[in-house]
Design a protein around this motif. Structure first.
Motif, PDB file in Angstrom:
ATOM      1  N   ARG A  73      -3.488  -9.148   1.945  1.00  0.00           N
ATOM      2  CA  ARG A  73      -4.376  -8.331   1.004  1.00  0.00           C
ATOM      3  C   ARG A  73      -3.503  -6.911   1.061  1.00  0.00           C
ATOM      4  N   CYS A  74      -2.992  -6.597  -0.061  1.00  0.00           N
ATOM      5  CA  CYS A  74      -1.966  -5.256  -0.142  1.00  0.00           C
ATOM      6  C   CYS A  74      -2.784  -4.151  -1.344  1.00  0.00           C
ATOM      7  N   THR A  75      -2.429  -2.951  -0.866  1.00  0.00           N
ATOM      8  CA  THR A  75      -2.816  -2.095  -2.187  1.00  0.00           C
ATOM      9  C   THR A  75      -1.781  -0.926  -2.179  1.00  0.00           C
ATOM     10  N   ALA A  76      -1.939  -0.473  -3.329  1.00  0.00           N
ATOM     11  CA  ALA A  76      -0.819   0.707  -3.806  1.00  0.00           C
ATOM     12  C   ALA A  76      -1.692   1.621  -4.649  1.00  0.00           C
ATOM     13  N   THR A  77      -1.329   2.825  -4.595  1.00  0.00           N
ATOM     14  CA  THR A  77      -1.750   3.889  -5.426  1.00  0.00           C
ATOM     15  C   THR A  77      -0.553   4.468  -6.627  1.00  0.00           C
ATOM     16  N   VAL A  78      -0.729   5.075  -7.613  1.00  0.00           N
ATOM     17  CA  VAL A  78       0.157   5.589  -8.437  1.00  0.00           C
ATOM     18  C   VAL A  78      -0.359   6.793  -8.971  1.00  0.00           C
ATOM     19  N   ASN A  79       0.036   7.981  -9.018  1.00  0.00           N
ATOM     20  CA  ASN A  79      -0.260   9.196  -9.240  1.00  0.00           C
ATOM     21  C   ASN A  79       0.498   9.897 -10.285  1.00  0.00           C
ATOM     22  N   VAL A  80       0.465  10.526 -11.218  1.00  0.00           N
ATOM     23  CA  VAL A  80       1.084  11.194 -12.173  1.00  0.00           C
ATOM     24  C   VAL A  80       0.707  12.632 -12.194  1.00  0.00           C
ATOM     25  N   SER A  81       1.799  13.628 -12.169  1.00  0.00           N
ATOM     26  CA  SER A  81       1.451  14.929 -11.992  1.00  0.00           C
ATOM     27  C   SER A  81       2.042  15.925 -12.992  1.00  0.00           C
ATOM     28  N   LEU A  82       1.820  17.052 -13.155  1.00  0.00           N
ATOM     29  CA  LEU A  82       2.647  18.098 -14.009  1.00  0.00           C
ATOM     30  C   LEU A  82       2.838  19.308 -13.075  1.00  0.00           C
TER      31      LEU A  82
END
Length: 231
Positions: free
Chosen positions: A104-113
């Motif tokens: 079981r694996c997890t990942a996050t993705v964030n986008v910023s300015l």
């Protein structure tokens, strides 16, 4: 650095691969494609009560087999990150859970300015790369994307996992591997995309997924015309 005002269009539900967009200062619109399976944190709420309701609904979707107490704790954990999001200029935050070779694996993705440092000069990508190398954040490279020059950084950082997600019920330290991509824009801001995962087994899958997201980034002016950053 302070984040510029931006408008973000997103939902809190998982969806098939779909276009996401945000508009920063001086009318540069950023669009990118998120793959299917992502849960997206809400950034459109009229007040804290509405945000809380949205986060509880998200927790029920993300943890359908958990009891209500765990779901509420998970929603509270998500809410605790919003101050960090504001400070870091985060405009989009999503996560995905999947199995890789039975793990079981997890990942996050964030986008910023974020604001671009005034000292960046005529070669902002080079300035960003030099700064990141000086800070020792990880392996730094300059790359050319369809939308223009960018800087990538691959590294690891220590963080804590909330006790609601651990077998012991206690906060536990964990190492997160990340890829960060910074794209300097001509309006004096930097578009930052970052993928992070604490699960080593999912690194190859998640890094390939993130490469597709980054390559999908497109820029447009306030008339809808395509833009490519110089450099």
């Amino acid at each position: 650095m302070n984040s510029p005002e931006a408008r973000v269009q997103m939902t809190t539900e998982t969806a098939e691969a779909a276009q996401r967009a945000l508009t920063g200062s001086d009318g540069i619109e950023v669009r990118w494609i998120m793959p299917e399976g992502f849960f997206e944190l809400p950034f459109e709420a009229d007040d804290l009560d509405e945000l809380a309701d949205q986060l509880v609904a998200l927790a029920k979707q993300a943890l359908p087999g958990a009891d209500e107490e765990v779901q509420l704790q998970y929603a509270a954990m998500c809410a605790a990150h919003y101050d960090e999001f504001i400070e870091a200029g985060v405009q989009y935050a999503g996560f995905v859970n999947t199995e890789v070779d039975g793990v079981r694996c997890t990942a996050t993705v964030n986008v910023s300015l974020m604001d671009l440092d005034e000292r960046a000069g005529r070669n902002p990508a080079g300035f960003l790369a030099t700064t990141m190398r000086h800070l020792g954040l990880g392996q730094v490279d300059e790359v050319q994307l369809p939308c223009g020059p960018a800087v990538t950084c691959v590294g690891n950082r220590a963080s804590n996992v909330d006790g609601v997600l651990t077998q012991s019920g206690q906060d536990e330290p964990i190492w997160t591997s990340f890829i960060q991509v910074q794209i300097p824009l001509s309006n004096g801001t930097v578009l930052v995309l970052e993928m992070g995962t604490p699960t080593v087994e999912g690194w190859d899958v998640f890094s390939a997924m993130f490469a597709g997201i980054v390559k999908s980034v497109r820029l447009f002016d306030d008339s809808g015309g395509p833009l490519v950053m110089p450099g």
